[in-house]
Design a protein around this motif. Structure first.
Motif, PDB file in Angstrom:
ATOM      1  N   ALA A  64      13.315   5.213   3.183  1.00  0.00           N
ATOM      2  CA  ALA A  64      12.677   3.876   3.998  1.00  0.00           C
ATOM      3  C   ALA A  64      11.862   3.319   3.086  1.00  0.00           C
ATOM      4  CB  ALA A  64      12.309   4.559   5.160  1.00  0.00           C
ATOM      5  N   ILE A  65      11.353   3.859   2.309  1.00  0.00           N
ATOM      6  CA  ILE A  65      10.109   3.071   1.270  1.00  0.00           C
ATOM      7  C   ILE A  65      10.706   1.638   0.746  1.00  0.00           C
ATOM      8  CG2 ILE A  65       8.601   3.175  -0.488  1.00  0.00           C
ATOM      9  CD1 ILE A  65       8.111   6.038  -0.127  1.00  0.00           C
ATOM     10  N   LYS A  66      10.508   0.643   0.869  1.00  0.00           N
ATOM     11  CA  LYS A  66      11.139  -0.319   0.258  1.00  0.00           C
ATOM     12  C   LYS A  66      10.963  -0.666  -0.931  1.00  0.00           C
ATOM     13  CE  LYS A  66      11.383  -2.959   4.849  1.00  0.00           C
ATOM     14  NZ  LYS A  66      10.882  -4.280   5.416  1.00  0.00           N
ATOM     15  N   LYS A  67       9.407  -0.484  -1.444  1.00  0.00           N
ATOM     16  CA  LYS A  67       9.238  -0.484  -3.081  1.00  0.00           C
ATOM     17  C   LYS A  67       8.433   0.737  -3.405  1.00  0.00           C
ATOM     18  CE  LYS A  67       8.474  -5.579  -2.873  1.00  0.00           C
ATOM     19  NZ  LYS A  67       7.467  -6.834  -2.956  1.00  0.00           N
ATOM     20  N   PRO A  68       9.350   1.678  -3.790  1.00  0.00           N
ATOM     21  CA  PRO A  68       8.775   2.998  -3.741  1.00  0.00           C
ATOM     22  C   PRO A  68       7.895   3.159  -5.358  1.00  0.00           C
ATOM     23  CG  PRO A  68      11.226   2.970  -4.544  1.00  0.00           C
ATOM     24  CD  PRO A  68      10.735   1.641  -3.852  1.00  0.00           C
ATOM     25  N   THR A  69       6.892   3.535  -5.338  1.00  0.00           N
ATOM     26  CA  THR A  69       6.207   3.988  -6.554  1.00  0.00           C
ATOM     27  C   THR A  69       5.856   5.477  -6.523  1.00  0.00           C
ATOM     28  OG1 THR A  69       3.978   3.621  -5.614  1.00  0.00           O
ATOM     29  CG2 THR A  69       4.919   1.682  -6.806  1.00  0.00           C
ATOM     30  N   VAL A  70       5.492   6.073  -7.366  1.00  0.00           N
ATOM     31  CA  VAL A  70       5.089   7.517  -7.403  1.00  0.00           C
ATOM     32  C   VAL A  70       4.085   7.814  -6.609  1.00  0.00           C
ATOM     33  CG1 VAL A  70       4.297   9.591  -8.750  1.00  0.00           C
ATOM     34  CG2 VAL A  70       6.005   7.989  -9.889  1.00  0.00           C
ATOM     35  N   THR A  71       2.957   6.743  -6.558  1.00  0.00           N
ATOM     36  CA  THR A  71       1.921   7.027  -5.742  1.00  0.00           C
ATOM     37  C   THR A  71       2.384   6.937  -4.401  1.00  0.00           C
ATOM     38  OG1 THR A  71       0.375   6.053  -7.284  1.00  0.00           O
ATOM     39  CG2 THR A  71      -0.386   6.103  -4.948  1.00  0.00           C
ATOM     40  N   LEU A  72       3.032   5.986  -3.950  1.00  0.00           N
ATOM     41  CA  LEU A  72       3.428   5.848  -2.584  1.00  0.00           C
ATOM     42  C   LEU A  72       4.365   6.881  -2.173  1.00  0.00           C
ATOM     43  CD1 LEU A  72       3.416   4.427  -0.126  1.00  0.00           C
ATOM     44  CD2 LEU A  72       5.301   2.474  -1.061  1.00  0.00           C
ATOM     45  N   LYS A  73       5.383   7.373  -3.018  1.00  0.00           N
ATOM     46  CA  LYS A  73       6.091   8.401  -2.628  1.00  0.00           C
ATOM     47  C   LYS A  73       5.243   9.695  -2.275  1.00  0.00           C
ATOM     48  CE  LYS A  73      10.389   7.304  -5.316  1.00  0.00           C
ATOM     49  NZ  LYS A  73      11.241   7.970  -6.332  1.00  0.00           N
ATOM     50  N   ASN A  74       4.266  10.232  -3.209  1.00  0.00           N
ATOM     51  CA  ASN A  74       3.272  11.121  -3.021  1.00  0.00           C
ATOM     52  C   ASN A  74       2.608  11.217  -1.709  1.00  0.00           C
ATOM     53  OD1 ASN A  74       4.101  12.609  -5.113  1.00  0.00           O
ATOM     54  ND2 ASN A  74       2.381  11.880  -6.536  1.00  0.00           N
ATOM     55  N   ALA A  75       2.146   9.807  -1.354  1.00  0.00           N
ATOM     56  CA  ALA A  75       1.500   9.704  -0.074  1.00  0.00           C
ATOM     57  C   ALA A  75       2.431   9.791   1.157  1.00  0.00           C
ATOM     58  CB  ALA A  75       0.738   8.266  -0.171  1.00  0.00           C
ATOM     59  N   THR A  76       3.489   9.395   0.949  1.00  0.00           N
ATOM     60  CA  THR A  76       4.432   9.495   2.216  1.00  0.00           C
ATOM     61  C   THR A  76       5.071  11.051   2.280  1.00  0.00           C
ATOM     62  OG1 THR A  76       5.473   7.618   1.582  1.00  0.00           O
ATOM     63  CG2 THR A  76       6.687   8.972   2.814  1.00  0.00           C
ATOM     64  N   ILE A  77       5.001  11.718   1.040  1.00  0.00           N
ATOM     65  CA  ILE A  77       5.368  13.134   1.076  1.00  0.00           C
ATOM     66  C   ILE A  77       4.144  13.985   1.809  1.00  0.00           C
ATOM     67  CG2 ILE A  77       5.740  15.290  -0.012  1.00  0.00           C
ATOM     68  CD1 ILE A  77       7.184  13.631  -2.238  1.00  0.00           C
ATOM     69  N   GLY A  78       3.222  13.626   1.580  1.00  0.00           N
ATOM     70  CA  GLY A  78       1.930  14.346   2.044  1.00  0.00           C
ATOM     71  C   GLY A  78       1.908  14.184   3.616  1.00  0.00           C
ATOM     72  N   GLN A  79       2.031  12.980   4.126  1.00  0.00           N
ATOM     73  CA  GLN A  79       1.967  12.513   5.471  1.00  0.00           C
ATOM     74  C   GLN A  79       2.780  12.959   6.171  1.00  0.00           C
ATOM     75  OE1 GLN A  79       1.490   8.299   4.793  1.00  0.00           O
ATOM     76  NE2 GLN A  79      -0.339   8.311   3.957  1.00  0.00           N
ATOM     77  N   VAL A  80       4.143  12.891   5.815  1.00  0.00           N
ATOM     78  CA  VAL A  80       5.310  13.692   6.509  1.00  0.00           C
ATOM     79  C   VAL A  80       5.132  14.977   6.638  1.00  0.00           C
ATOM     80  CG1 VAL A  80       7.654  13.781   6.687  1.00  0.00           C
ATOM     81  CG2 VAL A  80       6.904  11.658   5.731  1.00  0.00           C
ATOM     82  N   LEU A  81       4.751  15.748   5.500  1.00  0.00           N
ATOM     83  CA  LEU A  81       4.528  17.115   5.775  1.00  0.00           C
ATOM     84  C   LEU A  81       3.571  17.498   6.357  1.00  0.00           C
ATOM     85  CD1 LEU A  81       4.956  18.309   1.827  1.00  0.00           C
ATOM     86  CD2 LEU A  81       6.645  18.571   3.566  1.00  0.00           C
ATOM     87  N   LEU A  82       2.522  16.545   6.603  1.00  0.00           N
ATOM     88  CA  LEU A  82       1.455  17.001   7.483  1.00  0.00           C
ATOM     89  C   LEU A  82       1.718  17.099   8.881  1.00  0.00           C
ATOM     90  CD1 LEU A  82      -1.731  17.290   8.447  1.00  0.00           C
ATOM     91  CD2 LEU A  82      -1.753  15.034   8.217  1.00  0.00           C
ATOM     92  N   THR A  83       2.731  16.189   9.161  1.00  0.00           N
ATOM     93  CA  THR A  83       3.260  15.682  10.613  1.00  0.00           C
ATOM     94  C   THR A  83       4.145  16.948  10.827  1.00  0.00           C
ATOM     95  OG1 THR A  83       3.240  13.439  10.609  1.00  0.00           O
ATOM     96  CG2 THR A  83       4.551  14.363  12.260  1.00  0.00           C
ATOM     97  N   GLN A  84       5.007  17.400   9.839  1.00  0.00           N
ATOM     98  CA  GLN A  84       5.959  18.544   9.967  1.00  0.00           C
ATOM     99  C   GLN A  84       5.451  19.915  10.270  1.00  0.00           C
ATOM    100  OE1 GLN A  84       9.547  18.276  10.583  1.00  0.00           O
ATOM    101  NE2 GLN A  84       8.884  16.058  10.715  1.00  0.00           N
ATOM    102  N   ALA A  85       4.307  19.999   9.593  1.00  0.00           N
ATOM    103  CA  ALA A  85       3.470  21.298   9.604  1.00  0.00           C
ATOM    104  C   ALA A  85       2.692  21.538  10.886  1.00  0.00           C
ATOM    105  CB  ALA A  85       2.595  21.370   8.425  1.00  0.00           C
ATOM    106  N   SER A  86       2.190  20.164  11.485  1.00  0.00           N
ATOM    107  CA  SER A  86       1.224  20.272  12.732  1.00  0.00           C
ATOM    108  C   SER A  86       2.476  20.514  13.829  1.00  0.00           C
ATOM    109  CB  SER A  86       0.888  18.951  12.773  1.00  0.00           C
ATOM    110  OG  SER A  86      -0.313  18.705  11.880  1.00  0.00           O
ATOM    111  N   GLU A  87       3.613  19.997  13.703  1.00  0.00           N
ATOM    112  CA  GLU A  87       4.301  20.066  15.038  1.00  0.00           C
ATOM    113  C   GLU A  87       4.749  21.666  15.047  1.00  0.00           C
ATOM    114  OE1 GLU A  87       7.503  17.308  14.180  1.00  0.00           O
ATOM    115  OE2 GLU A  87       6.420  15.390  15.145  1.00  0.00           O
TER     116      GLU A  87
END
Length: 267
Positions: A67-90
């Motif tokens: 879903a990232i419109k303009k992916p960069t490595v930094t944005l990808k890493n941030a997205t991965i961390g944030q979604v993994l946080l959500t998944q792990a929390s749930e």
């Protein structure tokens, strides 16, 4: 020093296939920025999650990356961390963070920093305390990601963050000392500026004063860059501070910092 002694390739195309395969598998750390940018993040993600027995988290993360419109490595890493946080929390999964934080490859440790920076259950002070081991990481990529991961927290809680970071400037580890200034640079690199420090850089004096004679070039560069950032909006502050430092501290370290700090003013 970084754990790896490899110099790394100068271009992505020149990375040996066996090295690239090991990088994507999370077997070795990247040796330079070229290798860091060469990693197939999606491929590494799948392999790392399989290593940790967390494959159920893969699809939601891949969907978020798609879903990232303009992916960069930094944005990808941030997205991965944030979604993994959500998944792990749930899932009430307390193992995932530790698995990533202790991973032998640098990029999974980067994901862990964003699990700290995006965790609403952690107070600003707790976030900074949790990020310090990553600020001290032996790998350049993890150290850079560490301050980027908590910079939004620092901006939103500037006075508190500056107070928490002040003792870091006296830390025995140069990487931790450097984090204090790099994370609070008024303009920064690849990140949002800190408007209050652009207009009122005096707020950063407690950090800067402790580092004006730091023996490590890594720290000196950060202090000089901090002041150069400030000079673009408050040249008076930077010039006066540098003049005072040169009078009070007649060392090579201070002279180097001042030269770097004044490069925009003197250009």
């Amino acid at each position: 020093m970084d754990k790896t002694k490899r110099k790394g390739s100068k271009t992505i195309q020149s990375i040996p296939p066996e090295i690239l395969a090991q990088l994507n598998q999370g077997v070795i750390e990247t040796a330079n920025l070229v290798e860091w940018l060469a990693i197939d993040v999606n491929k590494m993600l799948a392999i790392v999650l399989e290593q940790g027995g967390k494959t159920s988290y893969l699809v939601p993360v891949l969907q978020a990356l798609e879903a990232i419109k303009k992916p960069t490595v930094t944005l990808k890493n941030a997205t991965i961390g944030q979604v993994l946080l959500t998944q792990a929390s749930e899932a009430e999964d307390e193992e995932l963070f530790s698995f990533l934080a202790e991973h032998p490859a640098d990029m999974p440790r980067c994901w862990a920093t964003y699990m700290i920076g995006g965790n609403p259950k952690l107070s600003p002070t707790a976030q900074l305390q949790a990020i310090q081991p990553f600020a001290a990481d032996t790998h350049f990529g993890v150290r850079e990601t560490a301050w980027m991961a908590v910079r939004p927290t620092i901006i939103a809680n500037l006075s508190l963050s500056l107070a928490v970071l002040e003792p870091w400037t006296l830390h025995a580890d140069a990487n931790v000392r450097r984090f204090a200034t790099e994370s609070t640079r008024p303009r920064g690199v690849w990140c949002a500026p800190i408007e209050l420090l652009k207009t009122t850089p005096e707020l950063g004096l407690p950090l800067l004063e402790n580092l004006r004679n730091d023996p490590e070039k890594y720290v000196q560069d950060s202090v000089g860059n901090w002041l150069n950032d400030a000079s673009k909006s408050r040249p008076d502050f930077v010039q006066n501070l540098c003049d005072r430092w040169l009078e009070e501290s007649k060392t090579k370290a201070t002279a180097y910092i001042v030269k770097k700090a004044l490069r925009t003013i003197n250009s």
